[in-house]
Enzyme design. Structure first.
Site, PDB file in Angstrom:
ATOM      1  N   ARG A   4      77.288  71.947  31.101  1.00 18.66           N
ATOM      2  CA  ARG A   4      76.453  71.097  31.956  1.00 18.66           C
ATOM      3  C   ARG A   4      76.796  69.630  31.668  1.00 18.66           C
ATOM      4  O   ARG A   4      75.996  68.853  31.184  1.00 18.66           O
ATOM      5  CB  ARG A   4      74.972  71.362  31.719  1.00 18.66           C
ATOM      6  CG  ARG A   4      74.564  72.798  32.105  1.00 18.66           C
ATOM      7  CD  ARG A   4      73.066  72.932  32.152  1.00 18.66           C
ATOM      8  NE  ARG A   4      72.518  72.119  33.237  1.00 18.66           N
ATOM      9  CZ  ARG A   4      71.243  71.759  33.316  1.00 18.66           C
ATOM     10  NH1 ARG A   4      70.415  72.126  32.366  1.00 18.66           N
ATOM     11  NH2 ARG A   4      70.811  71.045  34.326  1.00 18.66           N
ATOM     12  N   ARG A 246      32.497  18.197  32.213  1.00 18.35           N
ATOM     13  CA  ARG A 246      31.522  19.063  32.873  1.00 18.35           C
ATOM     14  C   ARG A 246      30.971  18.428  34.150  1.00 18.35           C
ATOM     15  O   ARG A 246      31.453  18.685  35.223  1.00 18.35           O
ATOM     16  CB  ARG A 246      30.392  19.436  31.898  1.00 18.35           C
ATOM     17  CG  ARG A 246      29.694  20.785  32.202  1.00 18.35           C
ATOM     18  CD  ARG A 246      28.762  20.793  33.407  1.00 18.35           C
ATOM     19  NE  ARG A 246      27.637  19.899  33.269  1.00 18.35           N
ATOM     20  CZ  ARG A 246      26.753  19.691  34.237  1.00 18.35           C
ATOM     21  NH1 ARG A 246      26.861  20.315  35.399  1.00 18.35           N
ATOM     22  NH2 ARG A 246      25.771  18.829  34.078  1.00 18.35           N
ATOM     23  N   ALA A 248      31.107  15.509  35.475  1.00 12.93           N
ATOM     24  CA  ALA A 248      31.973  14.639  36.274  1.00 12.93           C
ATOM     25  C   ALA A 248      32.764  15.462  37.285  1.00 12.93           C
ATOM     26  O   ALA A 248      32.774  15.158  38.485  1.00 12.93           O
ATOM     27  CB  ALA A 248      32.914  13.855  35.368  1.00 12.93           C
ATOM     28  N   HIS A 249      33.437  16.499  36.802  1.00 11.72           N
ATOM     29  CA  HIS A 249      34.248  17.275  37.757  1.00 11.72           C
ATOM     30  C   HIS A 249      33.391  18.230  38.585  1.00 11.72           C
ATOM     31  O   HIS A 249      33.761  18.585  39.707  1.00 11.72           O
ATOM     32  CB  HIS A 249      35.394  18.003  37.053  1.00 11.72           C
ATOM     33  CG  HIS A 249      35.031  19.175  36.209  1.00 11.72           C
ATOM     34  ND1 HIS A 249      35.011  20.461  36.709  1.00 11.72           N
ATOM     35  CD2 HIS A 249      34.720  19.272  34.896  1.00 11.72           C
ATOM     36  CE1 HIS A 249      34.699  21.295  35.724  1.00 11.72           C
ATOM     37  NE2 HIS A 249      34.514  20.603  34.619  1.00 11.72           N
ATOM     38  N   HIS A 445      20.677   9.856  32.058  1.00 13.61           N
ATOM     39  CA  HIS A 445      21.791  10.487  32.781  1.00 13.61           C
ATOM     40  C   HIS A 445      21.626  10.205  34.268  1.00 13.61           C
ATOM     41  O   HIS A 445      20.578  10.491  34.845  1.00 13.61           O
ATOM     42  CB  HIS A 445      21.781  11.996  32.535  1.00 13.61           C
ATOM     43  CG  HIS A 445      22.767  12.759  33.372  1.00 13.61           C
ATOM     44  ND1 HIS A 445      24.030  13.100  32.912  1.00 13.61           N
ATOM     45  CD2 HIS A 445      22.699  13.251  34.646  1.00 13.61           C
ATOM     46  CE1 HIS A 445      24.680  13.773  33.854  1.00 13.61           C
ATOM     47  NE2 HIS A 445      23.891  13.868  34.915  1.00 13.61           N
TER      48      HIS A 445
END
Length: 852
Positions: A4, A246, A248-249, A445
Site C-alpha cells: 500500500r 471618564r 470627559a469622553h 463638578h
C-alpha cells in the site's frame, strides 16, 4: 515490502531507512533486491530503528461523520523541522477544494527514538499547522494523539467507536485571521475603504524607571478615608480631579474612548499628573459601553491602569441603586458590585441618585463605608439659585440636602452639575453656604456646555471649594468639563495656586488632542459653547448622545424641535433632576412627543391611547425613585393606565439576584466558570454581557488593536501593526477590496507578515445580503431546531408535520454539487413545523425542521 505504497509507506521508510518508492522503480527497471542499486542483500538488512507516526490531514469534517468539505483555502501553513516529514497533497493558499478530489491535504510523519518523543513531535506539528477556509480533521487527530489509551499504546479497532470524546472539537481560528475578519467587516460595512489621515499621538518622554511616586493613593492607604478627607481640608492649594478618562469622553464622544488610548498614556499620567487629587476613570456609562460597543472588559481597563498608575486615587461614578446601569437592581447586586470594584482598585466612589432621593443612595453609601474606601456623596444641581422666582431648587434646598449627606457618614460632599447650569456666581454662593454648614471637603463638578465652565470652577475655588473637577485641555470644553490646563494657569501665583506644573500638563493635553480626532464621528456637532443650555437643561453626557438617538428614529431633521420639547417634557415630569437615568426618561419623552405630535396640552387626551416608552412608564411607577415634589398625578394615571405605582425604594421589593443560577447558565451555554466580577457583569447586563462573550469567541480580544483601525479599518495599501496577545504582533496590510459578487459578498485581500490572505465579507447593504438575512437560523444549541449542515438545494423532504421520528432518523436530503447529505434528527420527537420545500436553496445553518 508494503504494497500500500500510497498510504503508510512513509512510516516504513522512516523506521527502516529504505526508500520504498525508489526501490519499486528500480525493481520495475529490472534490478534485483540484492543489487548494488537497491542494496537489500537479505531480510537481515531490513531492521527497524525508532518509531514513526503518520498523520493524514484531510479536508474531512469529523463532526459531520468525516464528510468532505469544500471551499477555498484562505491560509495554509504546515509545520516542519527535525523529526518531521511532509508529503504534500492538494493544499496551498488560494487553492479551491471541490467535491471532485482526493481529500488529502498532506501527510505529516513524525519519527523519533521513543514512541513518546515521536507522539509529541506529531502533536506539535499538528498544533502549529494552520489551515483556514475549509474544515479539516486536524483537531480530531490531535485528540487521538492526546488520548491516554493512544499514549499507552492500547488502541484497538474499536477505539474510535468506543471514545466519542475524540469528536469534541471546538473551532479555532488564528488571532490574525480573526483580526482581519473584524477589520474587513468595518471596511465593507462602515467605511467603504475611505479613511481620514490620523496623526500618531505623541507620548511624552519620562524617566525610564519611576520609583517611589507618592500621591493621594498612598495617603488613603496609610490614613484611610477620614485621613484623606482631613488632608484635603488642610490643603491651602486647590485640588484638581481629572475627568479625562471618564466623564470627559462620556460627554464629548459618547463614552467611546478605548482602554488602548488610556493605557498608552497611563504611566506618563502617573508621573506628569502626580499632584492630581484623583483620576475619574470608571463607572457611569463606561461600564456598559466597554462591553457593548468597544468589546472590551471594563474590569481589565481598571487592572491595566492601576498597574501603571500606583500613586493617584482612582474614582468611579456610581448611580446609587442603579449602580452602572439604567434601572434599579436588587440590593445584593449593588453590594456585590461595590465590593468587587473596591477590591479591583476603585478608591473613591462618587455616589448620586438621579432624582436627589436620599433613600436611593442608602445601600450604596452603607456598602462603600464597609470597604474602607472613600464615600463621596453627590447632590445633583438643577435650576438656578440666583433666580429668586425659582423656588423648588433654591439655596435652602441644597443646604438641607448637604446636611443630610453629611449625616450618612460621607467623607466628601460633591456638587454634580451635569447640565452646566451652575453659573459662576451661583457656584461661589452655593459653596460658600455649604462650607458654613458641613465639616467635610466640598467638591465641585460641572460641564462647559455654556462656555462658563472655567469661570464657574474658579469662582467655586474662591467660594471655598476644596476640590474641583476638570479635563485635560485636549478633551475639555463644550459638553465636557472645563479646561484643567486653563484653571491651573489662571490660579497660578494666587492663594488657590494648585502647585501643578503647566508644562507637564500641556504634554498630557497634547496627547489627548491628537487622540480625539479618531473619535470625531461620535461628537455631537456642537462647535461652541451655548447658553441655550440654561434654558434646555440637557446634561452634557446626554447632549452628545441625543443627536444620534434622534437620528436613529428618523427625526434628525427635527433635532431642534426635540431639544425644545426636552424642556416641555421636563415640566410635564414635574421639573425633575436630570441625570442618568432620569435624564433618559426626559429625553425619551421628548422624542416620543415629537414622534406623535404631542404637546403639553394635548398629551392628556391623546396619551390615553398611546403606549409610552418603558423608561417613562418605569419613572411613573416609581421604579427610578421618588422625585422632589412628587409626580404629576394626572399624567401618571395616563401613562400607567391602571397600574399601581410604588412609593418605597424599589430595592426593597426586588428579590435577590441568584448568582449561582447565573454561573450555571454560563457554564451550560458557554462552558465558562465565571469569576465574581464576571457574575456581577452578567447580573447587571444579561444580554450585553452574553453578546460580549460571543464577540470575544468570534473575533478574539481586540483591545490591543489601534483605535483608528478598530473604528475606521484600513484603506487600500495601508499597513498597521496588530497586537493580538502579549508580545504577539502581526503586520497587516489591506491590499485590495473586491467588487460585489452575486452572493452579496466582497473579497478582501490582506497581507499578514507578507503572506497573502483572502476573505469574503458580506456587504450588508447589498440586495443579496438583505434577502439572505430574512431566512430563519436554527439555534445550534437547541436540539428541537434542525438546520442545514451545508449550503445547497433541498432534494427531498422525508417527513411531514405531525410525524413521530426517532433519533438520527433522516429528515431532509440536501444536495450540493451532486453530493447528497442527509439531515437527521438530533433526538426523538414530533415534527412541529417544516420550513423548507423540495427544490429550495438553503444556507448552512438555515432552519429546516422544528420539533414540539
Amino acid at each position: 515490502m508494503n504494497p500500500r505504497i500510497q498510504v503508510e509507506h512513509t512510516v516504513t521508510e522512516l523506521v527502516t531507512g529504505i526508500d520504498l518508492v525508489q526501490a519499486q522503480i528500480l525493481v520495475a527497471e529490472g534490478y534485483a533486491l540484492d543489487s548494488d542499486e537497491i542494496n537489500i542483500k537479505s531480510q537481515a538488512d531490513i531492521a527497524t530503528r525508532g518509531y514513526a507516526i503518520q498523520c493524514r490531514v484531510t479536508t474531512e469534517n469529523p463532526k459531520l461523520h468525516f464528510m468532505p468539505d469544500t471551499g477555498r483555502i484562505d491560509m495554509y501553513r504546515t509545520a516542519s523541522g527535525p523529526g518531521i516529514r511532509l508529503d504534500g497533497g492538494n493544499g496551498f493558499t488560494g487553492s479551491v477544494i471541490t467535491p471532485y478530489y482526493d481529500s488529502l491535504l498532506f501527510k505529516s510523519t513524525s519519527y523519533g527514538r521513543s514512541f513518546e518523543d515521536t507522539r509529541r513531535k506529531a502533536l506539535r506539528a499538528l498544533k502549529e499547522t494552520v489551515v483556514v477556509g475549509v474544515e479539516t480533521n486536524k483537531d480530531f487527530l490531535i485528540n487521538v494523539l492526546e488520548h491516554p489509551l493512544f499514549r499507552a499504546g492500547q488502541c484497538d479497532t474499536k477505539f474510535i467507536d468506543d471514545h466519542p470524546e475524540l469528536f469534541d472539537i471546538s473551532k479555532e481560528n488564528s488571532p490574525a485571521y480573526d483580526a482581519i475578519r473584524y477589520i474587513g467587516d468595518v471596511v465593507v460595512n462602515e467605511t467603504y475603504g475611505v479613511k481620514p489621515e490620523f496623526r500618531e499621538p505623541e507620548v511624552p518622554v519620562i524617566p525610564n524607571k519611576i520609583e517611589n511616586l507618592r500621591g493621594t493613593k498612598q495617603i488613603l492607604d496609610e490614613k484611610g478615608p477620614d485621613g484623606l478627607a482631613k488632608w484635603a481640608l488642610n490643603q491651602k492649594k486647590l485640588l484638581i480631579g481629572d475627568t479625562t478618562m471618564r466623564d470627559a469622553h462620556q460627554s464629548l464622544v459618547a463614552t467611546r474612548v478605548r482602554s488602548r488610548d488610556m493605557i498608552k498614556i497611563a504611566q506618563e499620567t502617573a508621573y506628569l499628573g502626580q499632584d492630581l487629587f484623583a483620576l475619574e476613570m470608571w463607572g457611569g456609562a463606561t461600564f456598559d459601553v466597554a462591553y457593548n460597543f468597544l468589546k472590551e472588559s471594563p474590569w481589565r481597563r481598571l487592572d491595566e491602569l492601576r498597574e501603571r498608575i500606583p500613586n493617584i486615587c482612582f474614582q468611579m461614578l456610581l448611580r446609587g441603586a442603579n449602580a452602572v446601569g439604567y434601572k434599579n437592581y436588587p440590593d445584593n447586586v449593588i453590594r456585590e458590585f461595590i465590593q468587587q470594584a473596591a477590591r479591583s482598585g476603585i478608591d473613591i466612589f462618587r455616589i448620586f441618585d438621579s432624582l436627589n432621593w436620599m433613600d436611593g443612595m442608602k445601600v450604596s453609601i452603607e456598602e462603600v463605608l464597609k470597604t474602607g474606601k472613600v464615600a463621596e456623596v453627590a447632590m445633583c444641581y438643577t435650576g438656578d439659585i440666583l433666580d429668586t422666582s425659582k423656588t423648588k431648587y433654591n439655596l435652602d434646598y441644597y443646604v438641607k440636602m448637604a446636611r443630610e449627606i453629611e449625616k450618612t457618614g460621607a467623607h466628601i460632599l460633591a456638587i454634580k452639575d451635569m447640565s452646566a447650569l451652575c453659573k459662576p456666581v451661583a457656584a461661589r454662593n452655593l459653596i460658600r453656604a455649604l462650607k458654613e454648614e458641613v465639616k467635610i471637603p466640598v467638591r465641585f463638578h460641572t460641564h462647559d456646555t455654556a462656555g462658563n465652565g472655567v469661570a464657574a470652577a474658579i469662582m467655586a475655588a474662591i467660594g471655598g471649594a476644596d476640590i474641583v473637577d476638570a479635563a485635560l485641555g485636549g478633551m475639555s470644553g463644550l459638553t465636557s468639563q472645563p479646561n484643567l490646563n486653563s484653571i491651573v494657569a489662571a490660579l497660578a501665583h494666587s492663594s488657590h495656586d494648585t502647585g501643578m506644573n503647566e508644562e507637564d500638563l500641556q504634554q498630557l493635553s497634547d496627547y489627548w488632542a491628537d487622540v480625539r480626532p479618531v473619535y470625531s464621528k461620535f461628537e455631537s456637532g456642537l462647535k461652541t459653547g451655548s447658553t441655550e443650555i440654561y434654558d434646555l437643561e440637557i446634561p452634557g453626557g446626554q447632549y452628545s448622545n441625543l443627536k444620534g438617538q434622534v437620528e436613529s428614529f428618523g427625526l434628525g431633521h427635527k433635532f431642534k424641535e426635540v431639544k425644545d420639547m426636552y424642556k416641555v417634557a421636563n415640566q410635564l415630569l414635574g421639573d425633575i433632576v436630570k441625570v442618568t437615568p432620569s435624564s433618559k426618561v426626559n429625553g425619551d419623552l421628548a422624542i416620543f412627543m415629537v414622534q406623535n405630535d404631542l404637546t403639553a396640552e394635548n398629551i392628556y387626551e391623546k396619551g390615553k391611547d398611546l403606549a409610552f416608552p418603558n423608561s417613562v412608564v418605569d419613572f411613573f411607577k416609581g421604579m427610578i425613585g421618588q422625585p422632589v415634589g412628587g409626580f404629576n398625578k394626572e399624567l401618571q394615571n395616563i401613562v400607567l393606565k391602571g397600574t399601581e405605582p410604588i412609593t418605597v425604594r424599589p430595592g426593597t421589593l426586588l428579590p435577590d439576584e441568584d448568582f449561582d443560577a447565573i454561573r450555571k447558565d454560563y457554564k451550560d451555554e458557554f462552558d465558562m466558570d465565571l469569576s465574581g466580577r464576571q457574575v456581577i457583569s452578567a447580573a447587571m447586563y444579561p444580554k450585553v454581557y452574553k453578546d460580549y462573550i460571543k464577540f470575544q469567541r468570534d473575533y478574539g480580544d481586540l483591545m490591543r488593536m489601534e483605535s483608528h483601525v478598530f473604528f475606521h479599518g484600513l484603506r487600500e495599501g495601508e499597513m498597521t501593526e496588530v497586537e493580538v496577545t502579549d508580545g504577539k504582533r502581526y503586520m497587516v496590510r489591506l491590499v485590495s477590496i473586491g467588487d460585489l459578487d452575486e452572493n452579496g459578498e466582497r473579497t478582501l485581500t490582506f497581507e499578514i507578515d507578507g503572506f497573502r490572505r483572502q476573505i469574503e465579507v458580506e456587504d450588508r447593504s447589498s440586495t443579496a445580503s438583505r434577502t439572505k438575512n430574512t431566512m430563519l437560523k436554527a439555534d445550534p444549541k437547541d436540539k428541537k431546531q434542525v438546520g442545514s449542515s451545508i449550503p445547497g438545494t433541498v432534494l427531498k423532504v422525508l417527513v411531514n408535520e405531525g410525524d413521530e421520528v426517532k433519533e438520527n432518523q433522516p429528515l431532509v436530503v440536501v444536495e450540493a454539487m451532486k453530493m447528497e447529505t442527509e439531515i437527521v434528527a438530533a433526538e426523538a420527537g414530533k415534527v412541529k413545523s417544516i420550513y423548507v420545500t423540495e427544490g429550495q436553496k438553503v444556507e448552512a445553518g438555515e432552519l429546516m425542521v422544528a420539533f414540539e
